[in-house]
Each structure stands twice: as structure tokens, then as C-alpha cells.
Scaffold this active site. Structure first.
Site, PDB file in Angstrom:
ATOM      1  N   CYS A 127       0.812  -1.230   0.000  1.00  0.00           N
ATOM      2  CA  CYS A 127       0.000   0.000   0.000  1.00  0.00           C
ATOM      3  C   CYS A 127       0.843   1.278   0.000  1.00  0.00           C
ATOM      4  O   CYS A 127       0.308   2.375  -0.158  1.00  0.00           O
ATOM      5  CB  CYS A 127      -0.954   0.006   1.183  1.00  0.00           C
ATOM      6  SG  CYS A 127      -2.280  -1.185   0.984  1.00  0.00           S
ATOM      7  N   HIS A 267      -3.183   7.486   2.742  1.00  0.00           N
ATOM      8  CA  HIS A 267      -3.638   6.212   2.173  1.00  0.00           C
ATOM      9  C   HIS A 267      -5.014   5.852   2.741  1.00  0.00           C
ATOM     10  O   HIS A 267      -5.248   5.962   3.943  1.00  0.00           O
ATOM     11  CB  HIS A 267      -2.616   5.119   2.516  1.00  0.00           C
ATOM     12  CG  HIS A 267      -3.059   3.752   2.112  1.00  0.00           C
ATOM     13  ND1 HIS A 267      -3.485   3.468   0.835  1.00  0.00           N
ATOM     14  CD2 HIS A 267      -3.172   2.593   2.813  1.00  0.00           C
ATOM     15  CE1 HIS A 267      -3.826   2.191   0.765  1.00  0.00           C
ATOM     16  NE2 HIS A 267      -3.656   1.644   1.951  1.00  0.00           N
ATOM     17  N   ASN A 297     -10.245   0.517  -0.319  1.00  0.00           N
ATOM     18  CA  ASN A 297      -8.780   0.560  -0.352  1.00  0.00           C
ATOM     19  C   ASN A 297      -8.301   0.038  -1.717  1.00  0.00           C
ATOM     20  O   ASN A 297      -8.374  -1.153  -1.985  1.00  0.00           O
ATOM     21  CB  ASN A 297      -8.237  -0.306   0.790  1.00  0.00           C
ATOM     22  CG  ASN A 297      -6.719  -0.314   0.853  1.00  0.00           C
ATOM     23  OD1 ASN A 297      -6.046   0.193  -0.046  1.00  0.00           O
ATOM     24  ND2 ASN A 297      -6.170  -0.890   1.902  1.00  0.00           N
TER      25      ASN A 297
HETATM   26  O1  UT7 Z   1      -3.843  -0.947   3.414  1.00  0.00           O
HETATM   27  C1  UT7 Z   1      -2.926  -1.822   3.959  1.00  0.00           C
HETATM   28  C2  UT7 Z   1      -2.967  -1.815   5.406  1.00  0.00           C
HETATM   29  N1  UT7 Z   1      -4.211  -2.353   5.898  1.00  0.00           N
HETATM   30  C3  UT7 Z   1      -4.855  -1.700   6.841  1.00  0.00           C
HETATM   31  O2  UT7 Z   1      -4.444  -0.635   7.236  1.00  0.00           O
HETATM   32  C4  UT7 Z   1      -6.073  -2.360   7.434  1.00  0.00           C
HETATM   33  C5  UT7 Z   1      -5.991  -2.320   8.928  1.00  0.00           C
HETATM   34  N2  UT7 Z   1      -7.085  -3.013   9.601  1.00  0.00           N
HETATM   35  C6  UT7 Z   1      -8.355  -2.576   9.580  1.00  0.00           C
HETATM   36  O3  UT7 Z   1      -8.704  -1.630   8.914  1.00  0.00           O
HETATM   37  C7  UT7 Z   1      -9.335  -3.251  10.507  1.00  0.00           C
HETATM   38  O4  UT7 Z   1      -8.632  -4.075  11.397  1.00  0.00           O
HETATM   39  C8  UT7 Z   1     -10.425  -4.081   9.790  1.00  0.00           C
HETATM   40  C9  UT7 Z   1     -11.376  -3.175   9.058  1.00  0.00           C
HETATM   41  C10 UT7 Z   1      -9.777  -5.064   8.837  1.00  0.00           C
HETATM   42  C11 UT7 Z   1     -11.243  -4.863  10.833  1.00  0.00           C
HETATM   43  O5  UT7 Z   1     -11.792  -3.974  11.784  1.00  0.00           O
HETATM   44  P1  UT7 Z   1     -11.577  -4.219  13.347  1.00  0.00           P
HETATM   45  O6  UT7 Z   1     -12.322  -3.170  14.042  1.00  0.00           O
HETATM   46  O7  UT7 Z   1     -10.108  -4.329  13.607  1.00  0.00           O
HETATM   47  O8  UT7 Z   1     -12.293  -5.596  13.560  1.00  0.00           O
HETATM   48  P2  UT7 Z   1     -11.700  -6.956  14.154  1.00  0.00           P
HETATM   49  O9  UT7 Z   1     -10.898  -7.661  13.139  1.00  0.00           O
HETATM   50  O10 UT7 Z   1     -11.093  -6.681  15.499  1.00  0.00           O
HETATM   51  O11 UT7 Z   1     -13.043  -7.768  14.397  1.00  0.00           O
HETATM   52  C12 UT7 Z   1     -14.050  -7.320  15.317  1.00  0.00           C
HETATM   53  C13 UT7 Z   1     -15.246  -8.248  15.201  1.00  0.00           C
HETATM   54  C14 UT7 Z   1     -14.865  -9.732  15.208  1.00  0.00           C
HETATM   55  O12 UT7 Z   1     -15.881 -10.433  15.895  1.00  0.00           O
HETATM   56  P3  UT7 Z   1     -15.704 -10.853  17.436  1.00  0.00           P
HETATM   57  O13 UT7 Z   1     -14.468 -11.711  17.454  1.00  0.00           O
HETATM   58  O14 UT7 Z   1     -15.514  -9.552  18.180  1.00  0.00           O
HETATM   59  O15 UT7 Z   1     -16.967 -11.557  17.727  1.00  0.00           O
HETATM   60  C15 UT7 Z   1     -14.872 -10.111  13.760  1.00  0.00           C
HETATM   61  O16 UT7 Z   1     -15.118 -11.486  13.564  1.00  0.00           O
HETATM   62  O17 UT7 Z   1     -15.902  -8.039  13.936  1.00  0.00           O
HETATM   63  C16 UT7 Z   1     -15.995  -9.276  13.237  1.00  0.00           C
HETATM   64  N3  UT7 Z   1     -15.885  -8.994  11.811  1.00  0.00           N
HETATM   65  C17 UT7 Z   1     -16.919  -8.641  11.044  1.00  0.00           C
HETATM   66  N4  UT7 Z   1     -18.226  -8.462  11.313  1.00  0.00           N
HETATM   67  C18 UT7 Z   1     -19.029  -8.086  10.295  1.00  0.00           C
HETATM   68  C19 UT7 Z   1     -14.768  -9.010  11.039  1.00  0.00           C
HETATM   69  N5  UT7 Z   1     -15.068  -8.672   9.776  1.00  0.00           N
HETATM   70  C20 UT7 Z   1     -16.393  -8.429   9.747  1.00  0.00           C
HETATM   71  C21 UT7 Z   1     -17.288  -8.051   8.723  1.00  0.00           C
HETATM   72  N6  UT7 Z   1     -18.594  -7.871   9.059  1.00  0.00           N
HETATM   73  N7  UT7 Z   1     -16.888  -7.811   7.461  1.00  0.00           N
END
Ligand code: UT7
Length: 342
Positions: A127, A267, A297
Site C-alpha cells: 500500500c 492512504h 482501499n
Molecule cells: O492498506 C494496507 C494496510 N491495511 C490496513 O491498514 C487495514 C488495517 N485493519 C483494519 O482496517 C481493521 O482491522 C479491519 C477493518 C480489517 C477490521 O476492523 P476491526 O475493528 O479491527 O475488527 P476486528 O478484526 O477486530 O473484528 C471485530 C469483530 C470480530 O468479531 P468478534 O471476534 O468480536 O466476535 C470479527 O469477527 O468483527 C468481526 N468482523 C466482522 N463483522 C461483520 C470481522 N469482519 C467483519 C465483517 N462484518 N466484514
């Protein structure tokens, strides 16, 4: 006295690298959060509140890869600016999704746009590809050896995304943006950069197979190892702290404050990461360029797409802070003075 005079002459003739034109291309197909709700267990509310994304573009044309979009973004720039393709010295395609593992996407792109006198190559830093490409393009211009360097950021992320994995398929989209770098003698253009990498990050954001460690096989395909795998939460933490750190550092180093920074060009990976960076340097929302809600993204394309979308608002002399974070890990910030009225 003599040294003072020499410095003055040196400053007068110093070549900086300015962006003099931009262009973009976005595929027509719009993949909305609503549509994703039918594909994986997710919902519009979750995606919007956690990422800021409402929709993204997907390239549906058959047999069309990243160059399809790179060519069109370059053609948009050429049409708008009137630059003659045969005058372009160099074409860099910043991308994490080249048309093919071997055979340069940039070489094909350059030929297709008529840049017959250019040399070209691909540049890959996940990225941060476009950000690092800005440093490369600017260095070629500052060296005095080249006069027109075309930097294109393009990615067909849909070609490496598993549309059954809700952790990644909601985030990424396809697109391309282009910027032309030319010499400037008014001290406009790239002023300073602070670029970083840390290989510890490779475990957290990667495609396991298809490279030299684990070449493609029936097994790798069966096990879904050709798709992007991301440990979102870990990447998020690194992205928030590192992007904010480098942005703060580049402001300090150039004696800039929130009052004389005009735009943050960050970004577009997650709206919360962009907001954290803006907060750290004290910038108001109206100085933060944003299009993540429309494109998601797009990896190497986010920064030039922002420039193309906001071109009309950018004024000659504006202070722009670019910041990015990506797989590898790779990250950094660039301070650039805008060179023309949009
Ligand atoms: O561009 C290159 C660099 N990449 C980035 O900068 C991306 C960095 N990461 C992120 O933007 C975020 O971590 C994400 C958007 C990928 C995820 O958001 P988050 O707030 O970190 O969510 P999480 O992975 O901690 O998951 C929270 C909860 C989980 O459920 P439990 O374990 O709390 O029950 C996930 O299973 O949300 C759940 N979850 C979803 N729920 C609905 C994960 N993906 C989804 C989804 N829809 N698409």
C-alpha cells in the site's frame, strides 16, 4: 560573502520535482455494502462504522489486468494536460497486482500510451507503492537526467481477494491514478520525505503462495493460499501509530504546524486510521482528503485518486502531507508543495 553568493546561486538553480498533472480511471461496476451482505456474513452498518467504506469499484472486463486501468489513467492525464506521450522519459507503475508475475506491467503500459521514448518498470511496496514511487520519480527529476516522469498507481485488488472472506473482501477495490513529475525552479514540488520499512510485518499481511517460497500448485490453490490474508487488528495498530508518527516527524522537521498544512493526503485503508493521523497533527476535517467511502482501499491507487478527485481545490503553493502504511511493513510521509491551480 563569497559563500553566501554561491549558496544563493545554488538555490536559484536547484531543481525540485513538482507534480504538474494528474489523471484517473475507475471501473464502472460498483460493489456496494448491500451487495456484500448477500455474499458474506456482514452488514452495511458494520462496514461503514469500522472502515468508512460504502462502495468500491470492481474491474469486470474479461482478460483485463492492472494495465487496463493504468493505461486509462495515463490517457486521462495526457488528455487533460496535453503532454505528448513521446516526450515522457520514464513510466513507473506502482502496483501490488502486476498483469503477470514476469513481464513488466509498466513496459506494456508505456507502449500502449505511446510513450515510445520512455523506459519503464514496476515498483512494489504494497500500500506504500505510490508513496515510495513519488520518492523514486522525484529523485530522477532532481538528478537533472530526466524531464518527464509518469508515475501511475494501479491495482486490481479483486484479482487477489477471496470473496468468501469477510475480513478482507469488504475493504478492497480496483482503480488507478497517475501523476506527472517535472522539474521546477520555484522550489515547488517534493520538499522532504521520511520512508520506513520493517520486515516483521510480513507475517500479518501477505499472500502465502505463488512466489518463490511456495510456488503455485494444486495444493496451494485448494488451500486458498493465493488470496490476501490479513490480521486486521494487528495491522490496524501498526498503521495508526506509524502513520501518525511519520506525519508528526515530517511536520516537525520542516517547521510546519497545523495552520500551514493545507491538505493531508493519506492512504485510504480505513477512515479511523486516517482520522487518527489527522488528530495527531491537529488537522481539521476539512483539510483531510477522503474518498474511501466511494472506492475502498485501492492499494497503490489511493493517493493519486485523491489528487485527481480534489484537483480542483488544490492551489499553487499549498502544503500537502502525504502518508501511507502497507504490507511488508512499509510506511512513510512526504511533504510536497503543490505546483498549479487546479
Ligand atoms: O492498506 C494496507 C494496510 N491495511 C490496513 O491498514 C487495514 C488495517 N485493519 C483494519 O482496517 C481493521 O482491522 C479491519 C477493518 C480489517 C477490521 O476492523 P476491526 O475493528 O479491527 O475488527 P476486528 O478484526 O477486530 O473484528 C471485530 C469483530 C470480530 O468479531 P468478534 O471476534 O468480536 O466476535 C470479527 O469477527 O468483527 C468481526 N468482523 C466482522 N463483522 C461483520 C470481522 N469482519 C467483519 C465483517 N462484518 N466484514
Amino acid at each position: 560573502m563569497e559563500t553566501k553568493l554561491t549558496n544563493k546561486v545554488a538555490n536559484m538553480t536547484k531543481i525540485t520535482a513538482a507534480i504538474t498533472a494528474v489523471g484517473k480511471y475507475l471501473p464502472e461496476y460498483i460493489l456496494t455494502n448491500k451487495e456484500l451482505e448477500k455474499m458474506v456474513d456482514t452488514n452495511d452498518e458494520w462496514i461503514t462504522s469500522r472502515t468508512g467504506i460504502k462502495e468500491r469499484r470492481i474491474l469486470k472486463e474479461e482478460n483485463a489486468g492492472t494495465s487496463f486501468m493504468a493505461i486509462r489513467a495515463a490517457e486521462d492525464l495526457i488528455k487533460k494536460s496535453g503532454v505528448r506521450p513521446e516526450d515522457i522519459d520514464m513510466v513507473i507503475v506502482a502496483t501490488a497486482t502486476p498483469d503477470m508475475p514476469v513481464a513488466s506491467t509498466a513496459a506494456y503500459t508505456a507502449s500502449k500510451i505511446g510513450a515510445v521514448n520512455a523506459f519503464s518498470y514496476d515498483l512494489q511496496a504494497a500500500c506504500s507503492s505510490f508513496l515510495f514511487g513519488m520518492s523514486t520519480a522525484a529523485s530522477y527529476i532532481e538528478s537533472g537526467r530526466y524531464k518527464k516522469v509518469l508515475l501511475i498507481g494501479a491495482d486490481k485488488m479483486s484479482s487477489i481477494i477471496d470473496y468468501t472472506d469477510r475480513a478482507t473482501c469488504i475493504i478492497f477495490g480496483d482503480g488507478a491514478g497517475a501523476a506527472l513529475f517535472e522539474p521546477n525552479t520555484e522550489s515547488l514540488g517534493l520538499q522532504d520525505e521520511y520512508l520506513r520499512t520493517d520486515g516483521v510485518g510480513r507475517e500479518f499481511l501477505k499472500i502465502d503462495a505463488g512466489g518463490s517460497i511456495l510456488p503455485s500448485s494444486e495444493e496451494t490453490v485448494k488451500n486458498n493460499l493465493h488470496y490476501v490474508h490479513q490480521e486486521g487488528r494487528t495491522v490496524f495498530k501498526f498503521a495508526v501509530s506509524n502513520m501518525a508518527d511519520v506525519s508528526e516527524k515530517i511536520l516537525e522537521r520542516n517547521k510546519l504546524t497545523k495552520d500551514n498544512v493545507d491538505w493531508l493526503v493519506a492512504h485510504q485503508a480505513n477512515k479511523r486510521i486516517i482520522e487518527a493521523t489527522a488528530n495527531r497533527i491537529g488537522l481539521d476535517d476539512d483539510k483531510v482528503l477522503l474518498n474511501i467511502h466511494r472506492y475502498g482501499n485501492t492499494t497503490s491507487a489511493t493517493l493519486p485518486l485523491l489528487l485527481a478527485d480534489y484537483e480542483g481545490k488544490l492551489k499553487k503553493g499549498d502544503n500537502l502531507i502525504f502518508a501511507a502504511f502497507g504490507g511488508g511493513f512499509t510506511w512513510g510521509a512526504i511533504y510536497l508543495k503543490w505546483a498549479y491551480n487546479g
